[in-house]
Design an enzyme around this catalytic site. Structure first.
Site, PDB file in Angstrom:
ATOM      1  CG  ASP A 341      -1.791   1.145   1.314  1.00 55.68           C
ATOM      2  OD1 ASP A 341      -2.763   1.095   0.357  1.00 55.68           O
ATOM      3  OD2 ASP A 341      -1.830   1.969   2.252  1.00 55.68           O
ATOM      4  CD  GLU A 370      -2.186   2.169  -3.388  1.00 52.28           C
ATOM      5  OE1 GLU A 370      -3.486   2.403  -4.029  1.00 52.28           O
ATOM      6  OE2 GLU A 370      -1.977   2.419  -2.389  1.00 52.28           O
TER       7      GLU A 370
END
Ligand code: CA
Length: 653
Positions: A341, A370
């Site tokens: 994340d 990400e």
């Protein structure tokens, strides 16, 4: 990840300036936390600023049940430790330290491997007793190349909580281990559905112990995605049949992993090392105030995550923590991959060390994240794991928001359309995605929606997708951005979007339920929106059986044909040729022969416009159809017309 902005609670402590805490002694051993045997328990924490430190032992996970307080002994390298003789199995424990004359809160240490209810206290366990039968022989499927992966992103509760799942242990780890479950019409749900669909990797939204769901209340419906880490090295309790006994959640998660592995499915863990759910009360801050976080020049916590804090992976003990944590999940839980994340918060060096260590343990491990943040970070862009630095990340992929939004329109502008919903001028963004963000002589990078240059060194650097848990589902996005299109037209747009994802180079990624037009009722950020929004409605599989069948066939197509899964930039550059086409039409040919595909030549055509397009006869002569207008079918190529929002796929042997 998306969560609401939290007003930053600034806590002022004297010892958190960067210059000072980088001088803390670091610990080189690998035994932080608890080392248990039936005859002794060794407790060890890193707390270099502590003037005193204590271990508190309890008989229960919550409430007054203190059985003993033990002073820890100061050692070298910032360590405080104690070894207790005897068998402490089943005891709960916390640590607390005295810092600048004040005793801080008692917390489990960050390395805790087992916790009780709500993660307030760690637990002494014999981990070997949490292994299900046959666990030593459990092994995930071996991934040969990252581009072979077809990822399916799923929330544990969403998978089974609806009545339509037909699953007994709804919302639990155990719900995903049940086989033979169906919806009312007899179509497979849950684990059987995942197997039937044909995806290779199940990416589960956070299942480390997170903070937002109250584990004491098993009746009240509660919901959260789980992007608020509490105890990184233990499973979440609300998915277990019993959150109080730390062994139960561990065993039930292992049973889930084992059930997936038995079906040939790999398990990807969604990890959130970029921030902690709690800020000043976090385990990190109660043991070493300030150390694990980044700060701005003014000494205040920085917040690149928009969650109130950001961790500092570049600091030795944070890097060590992340590294040991992922290795632990692989060794103890047989995890097959990680999704980071807000990976753009972390530094490149840490990510590459993690990748090297994980690949050493399992060459087929899948790592992606990400490549962005949710705000500014004090650490320079050049050293962080951002999308633009993807080529510097070894064995790690980044999500391509270029193709995601190229397909369906910007996630930040609800009304914006993309190529699949008829927006003109998106062709280069799609072509950029087809070549998985690698360098290709026929892509005009200046016309790509976001990135103006290739960022991937290889197609394995890129996650090719159209949607994930964040933002509207693809089906909802189409409804919002193309309100004048009929349901039938939007269904074709949806099928076109997934045709693009599953035939493009890179690593394919699907959001759960997209194969039968999942809706979240237009709720854009459903992180706590409850089951009524988030639950997967398994009846949709019956309603949209034709779409499901198509996606399932696309997955089979991808798996059968290496031409869609090329492994190097040179292969793509040499073997994939785009045709010159009119606006709204994209066509390319792959030399399958060169990459040992059973099809010598393959042509893929996408019509992203509202009008019909003629297939250029000069190019397609002698080809056979595999897909005609979003349907697997065989028909004559001559005179073939590509309908609006449709894919045509041809091959020649
Ligand atoms: Ca929890």
């Amino acid at each position: 990840m998306k969560r609401p902005l939290i007003i930053l609670f600034i806590f002022l402590l004297s010892m958190h300036s960067k210059a000072q805490n980088e001088n803390y002694p670091t610990y080189t051993g690998k035994d932080l936390g608890l080392t248990y045997t039936p005859t002794q328990s060794a407790f060890k924490i890193w707390a270099p600023t502590a003037s005193k430190a204590q271990l508190k032992l309890y008989s229960q996970p919550l409430g007054a049940a203190l059985t003993r307080i033990v002073d820890l002994e100061k050692s070298t390298q910032g360590i405080w430790a104690i070894t207790l003789q005897g068998n402490y199995e089943g005891s709960y424990y916390t640590f607390c330290i005295e810092h600048n004359g004040t005793w801080l809160n008692e917390v489990p240490d960050p390395y805790a491997k087992a916790v009780g209810t709500n993660g307030k206290r760690a637990m002494v366990l014999d981990l070997t007793k949490t292994n299900p039968a046959g666990w030593p022989k459990d092994k995930g499927p071996q991934l040969k190349k990252p581009t072979d992966a077809i990822i399916y992103e799923l929330h544990i509760r969403d998978a089974s909580i609806a009545a339509s799942s037909g699953i007994i242990n709804k919302g639990k780890y155990a719900g995903l281990t049940q086989t033979g479950t169906t919806n009312k019409e007899g179509l497979a749900t849950g684990l059987d559905h995942l197997t039937e669909l044909g995806v290779t990797h199940i990416h589960l939204l956070p299942f480390f112990d997170y903070n937002s769901v109250d584990e004491t209340d098993t009746v009240k419906p509660q919901y959260n995605w789980g992007y608020d880490p509490l105890n990184y090295n233990t499973p979440e309790g609300s998915y277990a049949s019993n959150a109080a006994d730390g062994a139960v959640r561990i065993k039930e998660l292992k049973q889930l992993v084992q059930a997936f592995h038995k079906k040939g499915l790999a398990v990807v863990m969604d990890v959130v090392y970029n921030h902690t759910g709690l800020t000043n009360e976090s385990n990190f801050n109660q043991l070493v105030p300030g150390y694990y976080y980044r700060h701005n020049k003014n000494g205040k916590l920085s917040d690149a995550t928009a969650c109130g804090n950001e961790t500092a992976s570049e600091k030795a003990m944070m890097r060590k923590f992340m590294l040991e944590s992922v290795l632990y999940w692989v060794k103890e839980y047989h995890i097959d991959g990680f999704r980071f994340d807000l990976m753009g918060v972390h530094d490149i060096e840490t990510m590459n060390q993690i990748s090297a260590a994980l690949h050493k343990l399992n060459p087929g491990i899948l790592i992606y994240g990400e490549g962005w943040t949710a705000g500014a970070s004090p650490l320079p862009d050049s050293v962080r794991a951002l999308k633009q630095n993807a080529a510097k990340l070894k064995g790690i992929a980044v999500f391509s928001d270029d193709i995601r939004d190229g397909i369906k329109g910007s996630v930040f502008e609800a009304a914006d359309k993309g190529f699949a919903s008829g927006k003109p001028g998106m062709e280069e963004s799609i072509k950029f995605g087809i070549v998985a963000a690698t360098q290709h002589p026929q892509v005009n990078y200046k016309k790509v929606n976001y990135s103006k240059k290739a960022y991937a060194a290889t197609p394995a650097n890129t996650i090719t997708y159209a949607e994930c848990h964040d933002n509207n589902t693809l089906w909802d996005k189409l409804a919002i951005s193309a309100p004048n299109a009929t349901v039938a037209e939007r269904t074709e747009m949806h099928k076109l979007a997934l045709s693009i994802v599953l035939t493009s180079q890179g690593i394919s990624f699907l959001h759960a339920g997209t194969e039968f037009l999942r809706s979240k009722k237009g709720i854009e950020n459903s992180y706590n929106a409850g089951d009524s929004i988030n639950a997967i409605d398994w009846h949709l599989k019956t309603t949209h059986k034709a779409v499901y069948n198509y996606v399932q066939q696309l997955i089979q197509l991808r798996k059968a044909h290496p031409a869609f899964r090329m492994t190097t930039t040179a292969q793509i550059k040499n073997n994939l040729r785009f045709f010159t086409t009119e606006a709204g039409l994209i066509g390319y040919q792959v030399n399958g022969n060169a990459v040992k595909d059973s099809w010598k030549k393959i042509q893929v055509w996408f019509n992203g416009s509202a009008g019909e397009k003629m297939l250029p006869a000069a190019h397609t002569k002698g080809f056979t159809t595999a897909i005609v207008n979003n349907q697997f079918t065989s028909t004559a190529v001559a005179g073939l017309v590509i309908k609006p929002y449709s894919c045509v796929l041809l091959y020649k042997n």
